[in-house]
Write an enzyme that holds these catalytic residues in place. Structure first.
Site, short mmCIF file in Angstrom:
data_model
loop_
_atom_site.label_atom_id
_atom_site.label_comp_id
_atom_site.label_asym_id
_atom_site.label_seq_id
_atom_site.Cartn_x
_atom_site.Cartn_y
_atom_site.Cartn_z
N THR A 20 16.01 -60.04 -43.16
CA THR A 20 16.14 -60.51 -41.79
C THR A 20 14.97 -60.08 -40.92
O THR A 20 14.62 -60.76 -39.96
CB THR A 20 17.47 -60.07 -41.14
OG1 THR A 20 17.51 -58.65 -41.06
CG2 THR A 20 18.66 -60.56 -41.94
N ASP A 21 14.34 -58.94 -41.24
CA ASP A 21 13.14 -58.55 -40.50
C ASP A 21 12.06 -59.62 -40.63
O ASP A 21 11.42 -60.02 -39.65
CB ASP A 21 12.60 -57.21 -41.03
CG ASP A 21 13.07 -56.03 -40.20
OD1 ASP A 21 13.45 -56.22 -39.03
OD2 ASP A 21 13.05 -54.91 -40.73
N VAL A 22 11.81 -60.05 -41.87
CA VAL A 22 10.77 -61.06 -42.10
C VAL A 22 11.16 -62.38 -41.45
O VAL A 22 10.37 -62.98 -40.70
CB VAL A 22 10.53 -61.24 -43.61
CG1 VAL A 22 9.64 -62.45 -43.88
CG2 VAL A 22 9.90 -59.99 -44.20
#
Length: 588
Positions: A435-437
């Site tokens: 989810t960061d990416v």
């Protein structure tokens, strides 16, 4: 492959997912109209793209480009993400390319054709892991030995699965002390816990897992509440939250641009579409820097604002050339201005940068912008034409006091912790920062949408997105996936093989091709010969498949990836993905 065969629809499904995601985001970006920005460019989403592999569906891209290797580290072997994650990432990339081309057109550039592919999307998702694997003369900080699962997920006395999160070592120590763990054992757990964002594995000491296993869920929650540690139960639901990927609000009426002028058009046929656009970035970890990284690859001039002495993450291992390669992987090519934002002088320095910028983006903690007097209203007063973009973990979706806004808790709240793993496997977040990416990519698209809106409305705006809204973008079935034995990586004499979409739909043909007695014995038969030999036979039979990448360092030396992966060089001592778009001038 025959047109109209079941395999065609299956092979096209994941590329279709990418196109569906792109169309959804472009519809939102254009808000139903493209007036003033020209016709929508032609664009395509391929499978393998410039990567020389035989198959280019979701599973093949995950296997060949290292996604399975990173995701599977915590459980001991490469494993697929059980959703169309790479396809979603690629759909966002396609929308970014089209929007950037529209912005270039609005600034006087000729029409551009845009291309990207699932393989390029997959490579972008492993950017930091690839850098760490290929860094020359790197200085690693070894993790202490651990045992048991490499996941961070813990199990309570009644069998509840929980994720805990804190970025504060003092809070970590207090949490474990309340659960009866010695300071020494808690201290041994801190490094692998914090390092899991970069290593994708979390070998916690046995004492920590045993302490949670001895307590009911409520006691673990109380320990977390007492020390500011988020404790979230991991459920079985795969349902995504109902959230828009981003929200754009126009600046206050005083922000109308009576004398609005766009940045100058990109100069020359080889200029990137965002050439001339200036971005000021004050961001940390992955989500914000990834957004700035993408905008820079599209041609923007990105200026990072870092605290005096530089971002502390510059020292995170592995270090090569005096800088963390994971940090550099998302921040190279950006200029840096150091400023203490808690002081008037530091805020004035940001104000000077913003006054001449097109975009200001940050992923500060909730309330931090107002505390620093650097919220949207304050900066729009300095520059009415500014696109002010902010990212968070959860936005307002979880109330005024949300959990700590990190990747793994967003996976839990976004339904991905269950959806990413197949039925029969306990739900747990992937320790790959999925989810960061994706959150960084969605933030970048929100910025592009804001810039395009400014062309139409002649007004600056505020754009907001979150990790949770990015997680909601990933399509997934209502129930957890149940893969068959031929859907997973298969062992050969020298590695692992992933059958392509066509092969997975024709198991009898696979069995005949490899000389197996039947479908059930394909896995055992493949162990008899080397991967390359099987790939050649499957290719000749019209059953294209791929080798599962088990060593990311090999990507930089593999001729098949020569056009998609840039090798270490004198300036950057690690490999990194090339820009994931191809822009070509349209011809009449």
């Amino acid at each position: 492959m025959e047109v109209g065969s079941p395999a065609v629809s299956e092979s096209a499904r994941t590329a279709g997912t990418a196109r569906t995601v792109a169309e959804e985001l472009l519809g939102r970006t254009l808000d139903g109209a493209s007036a003033g920005v020209g016709d929508r460019p032609q664009w395509t989403v391929g499978g393998a793209g410039p990567v020389g592999i035989d198959a280019g569906d979701e599973r093949a891209a995950q296997a060949a480009c290292g996604v399975m290797e990173v995701h599977g580290r915590a459980t001991g072997a490469p494993a697929p993400l059980a959703v169309d994650y790479v396809s979603t990432v690629t759909g966002v990339l396609a929308a970014q390319g089209v929007t950037a081309a529209l912005l270039a057109r609005a600034r006087g550039r000729g029409p551009l054709r845009v291309q990207t592919s699932l393989a390029q999307g997959a490579l972008l998702t492993v950017t930091q892991y690839l850098a760490a694997a290929t860094a020359a003369d790197r200085d690693d900080e070894p993790l202490p030995p651990g045992s048991g699962s490499g996941l961070a997920t813990l199990v309570t006395a009644e069998g509840a699965r929980v994720e805990v999160e804190t970025l504060d070592p003092t809070a970590w120590a207090g949490f474990w002390r309340r659960l009866g763990v010695t300071s020494r054992a808690a201290g041994r757990g801190w490094l692998p816990f914090q390092s899991r964002f970069g290593t994708a594995v979390c070998p916690l000491p046995d004492e920590l897992r045993a302490a949670v296993l001895a307590q009911p869920l409520e006691a673990v929650r109380q320990a977390g509440a007492a020390h500011g540690v988020s404790v979230v139960e991991v459920g079985e639901t795969t349902l995504p939250p109902r959230l828009d990927p981003w929200i754009i609000e126009p600046a206050a009426p005083a922000g109308v641009l009576s004398g609005h002028t766009s940045p100058p058009p990109p100069a020359g046929p080889d200029a990137l579409p965002l050439a001339g656009v200036r971005v000021v970035e004050s961001a940390r970890r992955v989500q914000g820097p990834m957004a700035g990284h993408v905008l820079r690859m599209l041609g923007a001039d990105v200026v990072r604002v870092e605290p005096p002495g530089g971002d502390p993450q510059r020292a995170l291992p592995p270090v090569a050339g005096g800088c963390s390669v994971r940090f550099s992987a998302l921040n190279h090519g950006k200029s840096v201005v150091e400023a203490d934002l808690t002081t008037r002088q530091g805020r004035d320095a940001v104000g000077e940068l913003v006054a001449g910028a097109d975009v200001f983006l940050h992923n500060w903690a909730p309330g931090k912008a107002r505390e620093l007097l650097l919220d949207a209203d304050a900066l729009h007063a300095l520059n009415p034409r500014l696109v002010y973009a902010s990212a968070s973990g959860f936005g307002t979706a979880l109330g005024p006091v949300p959990p700590i806004g990190t990747d793994y808790l967003a996976q839990v709240h976004g339904g991905l912790a269950a959806a990413l793993r197949p039925a029969g496997e306990a739900p747990a977040p992937s320790l790959m920062t999925v989810t960061d990416v994706l959150g960084g990519l969605v933030l970048a698209q929100a910025v592009l949408a804001g810039l395009l809106a400014r062309e139409r409305t002649r007004r600056g705006c505020r754009a907001r997105s979150s990790l949770l809204s990015a997680a909601a973008l990933v399509p997934r079935p209502g129930r957890r996936a149940q893969p068959g034995p031929l859907d997973l990586p298969l062992a050969t004499v020298d590695g692992l093989l992933q059958l392509g979409a066509e092969a997975r739909l024709r198991p009898q043909d696979v069995a005949r091709t490899v000389g197996a007695a039947g479908v059930d014995s394909v896995g055992e038969r493949l162990k008899a010969c080397a991967t390359d030999g099987w790939l050649a036979e499957l290719r000749a039979a019209g059953l294209p498949s791929v080798a599962v990448r088990t060593d990311l360092a090999g990507l930089a030396a593999d001729p098949a990836f020569a056009r998609a992966v840039l090798p270490p060089d004198a300036d950057l001592p690690y490999a990194r993905p090339a820009a994931p778009w191809t822009f070509t001038e349209e011809t009449a």
